[in-house]
Design a protein around this motif. Structure first.
Motif, PDB file in Angstrom:
ATOM      1  N   LEU A  20       0.847  -1.019   0.074  1.00 27.61           N
ATOM      2  CA  LEU A  20      -0.065   0.211  -0.209  1.00 27.61           C
ATOM      3  C   LEU A  20       0.955   1.285  -0.098  1.00 27.61           C
ATOM      4  O   LEU A  20       0.174   2.268  -0.109  1.00 27.61           O
ATOM      5  N   SER A  21       2.200   1.097   0.010  1.00 27.81           N
ATOM      6  CA  SER A  21       3.062   2.352   0.374  1.00 27.81           C
ATOM      7  C   SER A  21       3.575   2.856  -1.073  1.00 27.81           C
ATOM      8  O   SER A  21       3.932   2.047  -1.857  1.00 27.81           O
ATOM      9  N   HIS A  22       3.737   4.231  -0.954  1.00 29.94           N
ATOM     10  CA  HIS A  22       4.277   4.817  -2.004  1.00 29.94           C
ATOM     11  C   HIS A  22       5.989   5.073  -1.947  1.00 29.94           C
ATOM     12  O   HIS A  22       6.698   5.126  -2.852  1.00 29.94           O
ATOM     13  N   LEU A  23       6.581   5.059  -0.765  1.00 28.13           N
ATOM     14  CA  LEU A  23       7.829   5.411  -0.402  1.00 28.13           C
ATOM     15  C   LEU A  23       8.279   4.399   0.643  1.00 28.13           C
ATOM     16  O   LEU A  23       7.577   4.202   1.763  1.00 28.13           O
ATOM     17  N   HIS A  24       9.404   3.783   0.433  1.00 30.49           N
ATOM     18  CA  HIS A  24       9.831   2.538   1.341  1.00 30.49           C
ATOM     19  C   HIS A  24      11.205   3.060   1.717  1.00 30.49           C
ATOM     20  O   HIS A  24      12.212   3.136   1.190  1.00 30.49           O
ATOM     21  N   PHE A  25      11.532   3.261   3.253  1.00 29.96           N
ATOM     22  CA  PHE A  25      12.639   3.488   3.974  1.00 29.96           C
ATOM     23  C   PHE A  25      13.010   2.164   4.593  1.00 29.96           C
ATOM     24  O   PHE A  25      12.642   2.265   5.801  1.00 29.96           O
ATOM     25  N   VAL A  26      13.878   1.455   3.999  1.00 30.63           N
ATOM     26  CA  VAL A  26      13.915   0.114   4.602  1.00 30.63           C
ATOM     27  C   VAL A  26      15.360   0.238   5.306  1.00 30.63           C
ATOM     28  O   VAL A  26      16.327   1.008   5.243  1.00 30.63           O
ATOM     29  N   LYS A  35      14.983  14.439   4.329  1.00 34.63           N
ATOM     30  CA  LYS A  35      15.420  14.831   3.088  1.00 34.63           C
ATOM     31  C   LYS A  35      14.900  14.063   1.811  1.00 34.63           C
ATOM     32  O   LYS A  35      14.404  14.722   0.864  1.00 34.63           O
ATOM     33  N   LEU A  36      14.647  12.761   1.917  1.00 34.15           N
ATOM     34  CA  LEU A  36      13.868  12.008   0.981  1.00 34.15           C
ATOM     35  C   LEU A  36      12.370  12.487   0.944  1.00 34.15           C
ATOM     36  O   LEU A  36      11.774  12.601  -0.080  1.00 34.15           O
ATOM     37  N   ALA A  54      16.741  -6.066   2.999  1.00 34.97           N
ATOM     38  CA  ALA A  54      15.490  -5.892   3.173  1.00 34.97           C
ATOM     39  C   ALA A  54      14.819  -5.002   1.920  1.00 34.97           C
ATOM     40  O   ALA A  54      13.849  -5.426   1.293  1.00 34.97           O
ATOM     41  N   ARG A  55      15.836  -4.232   1.336  1.00 34.21           N
ATOM     42  CA  ARG A  55      15.570  -3.357   0.014  1.00 34.21           C
ATOM     43  C   ARG A  55      15.278  -4.576  -0.944  1.00 34.21           C
ATOM     44  O   ARG A  55      14.451  -4.491  -1.916  1.00 34.21           O
ATOM     45  N   VAL A  93      12.448   2.834  -3.330  1.00 36.11           N
ATOM     46  CA  VAL A  93      12.702   2.013  -2.327  1.00 36.11           C
ATOM     47  C   VAL A  93      14.202   2.575  -1.972  1.00 36.11           C
ATOM     48  O   VAL A  93      14.914   2.224  -2.586  1.00 36.11           O
ATOM     49  N   PHE A  94      14.260   2.905  -0.636  1.00 36.26           N
ATOM     50  CA  PHE A  94      15.618   3.443  -0.019  1.00 36.26           C
ATOM     51  C   PHE A  94      16.210   2.680   1.144  1.00 36.26           C
ATOM     52  O   PHE A  94      15.276   2.596   2.037  1.00 36.26           O
TER      53      PHE A  94
END
Lengths: 382, 382, 382, 382
Positions: A145-151, A367-368, A156-157, A170-171
């Motif tokens: 459901l997510s648009h931005l992923h901070f893993v 920042k992202l 995990a990425r 995906v960051f």
């Protein structure tokens, strides 16, 4: 005009894992922080986390009671529903540009669903990790459901990408929970335990102590009492003193709490001191100075990797998390737990490992959030 | 003891896609059907689907009103929350062994979450399809919460596996919506439209007619009125008579309805007849006898493949669904839509394609529900 | 510090009855207005009252969707529950000193309960009136939860006191709905109906017209269609043109709406124009210039008393309200309604009667809100 | 066809006050019992009352979790909302003819509102009593929604009539809570306290003991800790042993619980034993054999009148209840409470007083439920 970033803090664990991001969002010139405090973060039983949040200098935008009482699977599910109903009204009135949801608990799911359906971008931390409970399914479900992923890790990425997410969003930022400890003076004042409440025996800081934190496992509902009893017996068997934390509100936490209460009634003189909660910073200090961390908290895997504290990880809850050299895994067995504790205490401190982050995740994420414009419309990348 | 299978029918579309499974579960010696009817399936505005369900001989276990009125993104999200709160109480009292959730709408999400958190096995139909709207994200999100996957195509199965689901529990059963038409006498009685209500101009069955069904697109909220106006102009431009169905309740359906109402007010003599709803069987007959299907209903892609009816698919809603030769895609443009309709009508009937099922999915799914024991604990397969 | 007065506007009717108080609270130096707009006041179907509120210069503090769709008794009850859940969060965050709740509808009940349980003083308008439906029971039930009573007539005050309320806190302020018309230029512009939308036949303002507004009666659920048909036949029988308003959202309004829609389909040429809603001021102008008001709206009893407009009051809904000389009561009978309309039109305008207020209630109520300190703890006065 | 009577048991106190009616409804040839167990009656913290209900031989129709956690005014209000939402679905599916709601707590209000709005007759017990807290306002508010009133005293009947209820439907049946004790062997087994759990010091049954039960007072929110401390000091001052019960879930019960926990931590040797809950019958035995009842439970006023047990009633909670000769009232003052306890213990047992019932209320109420047909439409009797 500033981008409005809404963060929902729903529990003690949430707060520890997002605090550095909150700070960085607050400090970023192009971002505005909207802060909703909800669920167990408002409850006395779980340490009134909202008071700590305010003491830390954050302004709370709104407060939402959203836990249906019962601490079983039914009420956990119902609390997701209540959380969604409440959060939609907040989002309707706050009109955030991005909603940031933390990790994998049921309140996190409520946040993700409310935002996703309302066409608000969802940013998610800690996606792509394997942990072996309903939380894992929920975590992956939120990823979709997510648009931005901070893993938090490279692996995990990799997993988030394999699930079909767009690699541009995906960051691997590392985990913000590491930030909290990276910037900290980790000295534990001599009178710390004396001045921090708790109940039970006093901790003698001139001697080594264990830290124990064992949560119920949702998918093993009904076994919580047995499981905690094994750990209690193991700790007793070591003869060491222990700092013991009450578990999160969750299906089954009543069982665990009951086990702890019964033990206390019957073992008034056991060298254990029970605490409801510590401030995030204090918790880091407490584990950093511990001889060994025992139980199934993710802090034994994640924060401890960075700190190099020996961990005895009990049972299935952290089953599939990546771990550094400091972790020994054991089943729900008093003997196995006791033996592992003794070995880990003998080994002593490990070298720091940046597996879960280098302490700068909060600023990186802010920042992202400010710079990346993820498309609202998603589709599988394959 | 029979395995209790709880099916939640939450909308007209749900029912069409699960009816043959309901029948097969009811008929299976080892299964017991628990039937919850909820959400728009209870509403007059959406054709009182519950009455059709009863007429079809099903016994309704319980009824749940769970739509928050407003037909916008906020109320759709809120309805997910309300649905979860209500369903948990039902599951608590009905104690099903498996909950079957259909496709991808918001009520489906509510069902999946309530069951997954309650440690009840979730079976899901239509996973792994790409459709390009919030429904797609929700569909994949449900996949990550589900224990048994009954997908409709080989490609869909492939996608579900790539998302990390365990291959032992992902079955290409074909889509149950095809069953409904496979067993049917598809003749449309001469007086059908006369005897089925509706409003507007009468349909002359001696001449070809179009069937139009255009839903709002959640992620294009605000454009619904323009979009429906393009289609209205296109249909008017062909000079052909049309059977027009009202859209599903969804964020934006107010816009579409408004466009339709305004058109009716101003074009009293247009050769269009508006209907709220048909029984599943009647709908199949109506499209089977149509010269062309127009709009963005999935029936234009799925059922039409099996029937070989020409389809003009408008806009992004079915964007990424696999399609057979019978589909022509066009943008939201009156001219493009009109031209495509004319070509498709000229082409006439296509050959049947079993891409989405062979008409035996219901029995296949019931057998799997009875025989497969999926583990309650999931983890990524990689 | 200003006293914070929170007003919840939940419907078109609410707004008309509280607008002058809202203005007076906003203008009072010791009061701060908190404005929550909720329930049907947010819905397109009921005329987007929130847009009118904003155009009138009020700032909306928060918006709450709180209607469960279905328009039956079950969903009305459920909407009370949803309203309470939502309002508690608002009150928690807004911390009002007084909550003002209007009259007797289900949203009003939600407001009163949420505030009373939260130890916030409840002020209530229009207590002590008799109307013969579930609304009457709810009105008295709210009286028992309220700390300050602003009633509309001496008889109403007498009844509130007999129910055991403390006489120091029961004030006959007159009804704020009268204020809206007292200060108004009641001239109706020549092109009014042409420029205010609606559907159906045009109104010729050079000739007399009727105004019809007939709501479903909750306790006569199921009879709404018959009832509206009698009135439709009666109006048709007079041969007069009519301005017809759609009913409030309420259990049974679907029936009434259906009756109206069916009539329109079959009587395209009837001299009736249908409107969803007017601004409060416009509504006053429309009835002030009407030859006769027909139906069961309270405006036919209250506002019409002040205006002296002839009213034909149909059925039981206004059964026990005090009435001035301008009202003729009739049963649900086409003949009786028709005959009464003809007589009332022949009689023409009545003299103004201040039974329900003199037009200064808003300022009077704001002053009392600022000056009276009601004790939070109530007990029966006998 | 049997009349369906739905009873909602929402707490320990509810159950004690309605059990004999449940039994009598179950036994009546013309009545069918529908039993919903909800709210704190499902919670471990409040003694899992549902288990006692089942052991007593009742079949539970459905279970509803409806408490929002937090134990403050906001969550109490929110729990009313949640209760209504849940109960409407139950009533929709169970279709009761009459709903019986007990006394005055927040779950009672939820029951009354859901039923009243759904046009289901509401029967109410314990109307017309004065108690001086939010419960009193709620009790009268429920009276205004109820169709049948089963009050406990003549004075209560008089008050209900003065509030405008129709005298044909207001019956002084006595209170069903008296029934529970009237039919009981009130002997307390020698080993009773040993075999009934609890925590703290053991009770020596050869010596007199006090029973203490002190609830928070909703309208004195924030004072609960001080109040409980006064009573703790008073009881300590008497030197007598005491059976102490944990309070109901209510706004403020956290404060009271905290006071009790702190006292226990600091006074491990105090001659107090703490219990969560007793079965209704056991509770009657425990107070019947007590030297004195202390606190603010209504059982000190009602049941004790029938039993003749001396009561020291503390503070405002029971302020305006009718009382027999056995009650001494004191303020929140350690000295005053202590002195009163000493006097009451010295006085010893009082004569039985039938002020609140003669022990036959259950059968009387069931007969009235079967025979009386109250009109669904209510209006003020004046």
């Amino acid at each position: 005009m500033k981008k409005k970033v809404c963060i929902v803090v729903a529990s003690r664990a949430n707060y520890g894992r997002i605090k550095s991001v909150m700070r960085a969002v607050q400090d970023h010139p192009d971002l505005e922080l909207q802060l909703i405090v909800s669920a167990s973060a408002l409850l006395y039983r779980f340490g009134n986390v909202i008071d700590i949040i305010k003491q830390d200098g954050f302004e709370v935008t709104s407060r939402i009671y959203s836990i249906v009482e019962g601490e079983n699977l039914t009420t956990m599910a119902k609390s997701v529903g209540l959380g969604i109903m409440e959060l939609t009204t907040q989002f309707e009135n706050l009109q955030p540009d991005i909603v940031l949801t933390v990790a994998d608990r049921f309140e996190t799911m409520a946040t993700a669903i409310a935002a996703a359906y309302m066409n608000i971008r969802v940013a998610h931390t800690q996606g792509g990790e394997l942990t072996g409970s309903i939380d894992e399914s929920v975590r992956h479900s939120i990823t979709k459901l997510s648009h931005l992923h901070f893993v938090s890790t490279d692996l995990a990425r990799e997993r988030v990408l394999r699930m079909g997410e767009n690699e541009d969003y995906v960051f691997n930022t590392g985990c913000p929970s590491i930030d909290a400890i990276a910037e900290l003076d980790l000295t534990l004042p001599k009178d710390f335990f004396l001045s921090h409440g708790g109940a039970g025996h006093e901790i003698d800081m001139s001697k080594p102590y264990l830290v124990v934190l064992q949560h119920p496992v949702t998918t093993e509902f009904g076994s919580g009492l047995d499981q905690i009893n094994q750990t209690l017996a193991a700790v007793a068997g070591t003869g060491m003193q222990a700092v013991w934390l009450w578990p999160n509100v969750d299906a089954g936490s009543d069982d665990v709490s009951k086990g702890l209460r019964m033990y206390r009634e019957r073992n008034r003189d056991a060298p254990i001191r029970f605490f409801r909660n510590f401030a995030v910073e204090d918790y880091a200090r407490v584990i950093n100075n511990a001889a060994c961390l025992v139980g199934n908290s993710s802090s034994g895997i994640r924060e401890s990797a960075y700190l190099g504290v020996p961990t005895v990880n009990v049972g299935s809850r952290q089953h599939a998390r990546e771990r550094a050299a400091n972790v020994t895994d054991v089943p729900y067995s008093a003997t196995a737990i006791k033996d592992a504790i003794i070995k880990q205490v003998a080994h002593g401190r490990y070298e720091a490992d940046h597996l879960y982050g280098d302490g700068k995740s909060g600023v990186r994420i802010a920042k992202l959030l400010a710079e990346v414009e993820a498309p609202i419309q998603k589709t599988l990348a394959y």
